[in-house]
Scaffold this active site. Sequence first.
Site, PDB file in Angstrom:
ATOM      1  N   ASP A 198       1.197  12.010   6.054  1.00 54.43           N
ATOM      2  CA  ASP A 198       1.183  10.651   6.566  1.00 54.43           C
ATOM      3  C   ASP A 198       2.025  10.638   7.846  1.00 54.43           C
ATOM      4  OD1 ASP A 198       0.684   7.949   6.804  1.00 54.43           O
ATOM      5  OD2 ASP A 198       1.154   7.504   4.710  1.00 54.43           O
TER       6      ASP A 198
ATOM      7  N   GLU B 124      -0.514  -9.675   4.771  1.00 54.58           N
ATOM      8  CA  GLU B 124      -0.382  -8.517   3.880  1.00 54.58           C
ATOM      9  C   GLU B 124      -1.015  -7.300   4.543  1.00 54.58           C
ATOM     10  OE1 GLU B 124      -2.529  -8.843   0.187  1.00 54.58           O
ATOM     11  OE2 GLU B 124      -4.271  -9.777   1.109  1.00 54.58           O
TER      12      GLU B 124
END
Length: 863
Positions: free
Chosen positions: A270, A614
Amino acid sequence: MTARVVMIVFTGCFIEVECMAQALQYQNPELTARERAADLCSRLTLEEKASLMLDDSPAIPRLGIKRWQWWSEALHGVANMGGVTNFPEPIGMAASWNDALVFRVFDAISTEARAKWNELLSQGNDVTRFHALSVWTPNINIFRDPRWGRGQETYGEDPYLTGVMGSAVVRGLQGPEDAKYRKLWACAKHYAVHSGPEWSRHTADIDNISARDLWETYLPAFKTVVEDAKVREVMCAYQRYDNEPCCSNTRLLQDILRNEWGFKYLVVSDCGAVTDIHANHKVASDAVHSAARATLAGTDVECGFDYAYKSIPEAVHRGLIKESEVDKHVIRLLEGRFDLGEMDDPSLVYWSDIPTSVLESREHRRLALEMARQTITLLQNRNGILPLKKSEKIAVIGPNADNKPMMWGNYNGTPTTTITILDGIRRENRKTVYHQGCDLTDSRIVTPLFSECSFDGRKGFKGTFWNNTRREGKPVATEYYTQPFTKTTAGNYQFAPGVNLTDFSAQYETVFRPAKSGEVVINVESVSRFDVVVNGEVKVKHATWRTTPTRTPILVEAGKEYKIEIHFAHMPTYGANIKVNIGTESEIDYTDIINRLKDIDKVVFVGGIAPSLEGEEMPVEIDGFKGGDRTHIELPAVQRNFLKALHEAGKRVIFVCCSGSAIALQPETKNCEAIIQAWYPGMEGGTAVADVLYGKVCPSGKLPVTFYASSDQLGDFEDYSMEGRTYRYIRDFEPLFPFGYGLSYTTFDIGNAKLSSTTIGREGIKMEIPVTNTGNRNGAEVVQVYVRNPQDPQGPVMQLRGYKRLNVKTGETATANFLLTPKSFEWFDEQTNTICTKPGTYDVLYGNSSKGNALKKVTVTIN
């Protein structure tokens, strides 16, 4: 070694010697991708090898290696690109319970990705980030807690459903397994044990889960896409697991992923996760040691910004790793490039013929509409208020009714056109009255005064853009805005025509001539740096979301002029976005709005939340939201109060809830006649919602997550133990709407199952379940099969082990066929500390949701 053939040619008195180079092994398309990768690796210097282990890999001209990018996104369409088809957010696609349709969606997405790649090559442009053949999709983390902002990217809370859906995604993206070249390389992320919170992911240590939770909840979907779908990439996560960062975790990356599951392809970190090893987790002293740890554990490519893998040559020179270890990783990544055909002439690669005409094609838009229709989940329909009739006058109210960015979801591409929910309803009913009514979260509302703004003889604001952060030199673009506007780098390939996605700046300016005296508010929302200047006076200086309120009140006099400037610059940490409005501000007066609806009985309220609230590690901190996650799951108070006021005024409310996660809607079940969960439905979502509201389509979506009654039913967000979470471990309370739940406009009778045997052998048993449409509409039902182990009271209450989506005409009966194999009865075993098929007697439960008292049961035995 390069072989050469020498030809001697006699021409009169001269002898000509011609040397013809024979193709090197890595240049031979007849060899396997791995053979070619091994040969090419042998010709690289150590420094060149290290450079190829970066997600943004430089060209190596001497060997014909071009610049390469590993980082592209395709979560529900080709991301960060314009003019592409935008499909519903994955959590919505999971609500379709239709993996065959999911496969078709991602086959279309990969087609569009190849079209964008082919366009890039034809124009002779260099490869840029987000414009490549490696796509970091799907996100198959388990959506264990509705507060996680990235749960919208997943396929829900169930490991089985996630594995099936994830496999369909991978197959659609990568193309036929027997093809010479892969269409794309897909990536399963984030491995492993990751599902929030966002705010602590760079430092968290997930050390409080049991072996059972690891093997039954957090690993199965990854195992499925690795073993069954042959996914080519796996992304290791940010956090630590058992005090070792996932990207340097030998147990996860070697023992389980490679040795146990047989994964032989690429592991990518990541973005920034390798640097986190020393910078945030503090388990390494510096970048050199972080690079060595990650390499030895099995991370092949580093996605980063300040790359630790640039230190690999130093790590080799210091004896921390061997160059032979580096070679393993380089061969794997080069194999990927050969497997995609990137190293070969495009004429050899079948996918190179895909034209740009496929982008947003009619076929793909129809597919987006079909998927959006199947995602919509009917949660309540009291007194059969739905479907609506076209002849009746209705009102549409709510902050999401005409909200295009909400439709797109996160990690999105930007379509040319988008049908909002308001658009869709207006197409069906010309008697529709619209009022926004309220904001998503703010109890104040701004009445825009753009009509009183002008610049250069044109109404509204003027925007001027530079491809530097200092507003210096010649501008590269100008735009004009006649109404409140939002600009963002998210989901775009440029901020404005000719403007970069990074390292740019802008100036927005207007002259405001108020018709009335009083207070006017300049609202600027941005994660980037901005100034607000009025008549040369700096009202807000170098603001960001953390330091300065977004509202700038000014007192104005009618007839005077006010020169307003907003200076804006990109900040690399969070990308760039800006939202600008100017107008009079007031508290929402529900009574005033309701009084405008005196002659209207039915109100469609389109609310919920949005991707602006979100998502991934977002700069948002307001009531209910923190850093991309949610701090509670109740509907924002401004909307809850509005719905209550409408109900008390005697209005019959149909609530269309848009969100990427479960919202606690207990009060809304009393204040609304009907509730539709529309998720983030994509570019054609407005048509799909209207089709359901007006009965052109019979709703068929089923919840892929539990809808809890309130936040009180949730445990500690940072506790990864599954006890008390999701339908699999809820023992002591009833959720508001259970996993697998969804209503229809028709009714179905699920008959008694017929088994080929009650004893599970090696070949399994066949199970037939009849489904009769007992209503007066054609519709679709999803039959769900769960397994429970009565001998294991500490285990899950039940686990999904199969489902079938059936289209059944009114009055007819269809049959759902299942094959239950020994794998269907895998359970955690304390003795072996893993999952296996255990002898015993099991309950097989079946129905149309996970609600226990509505399920039928048969008993089977494994000897």
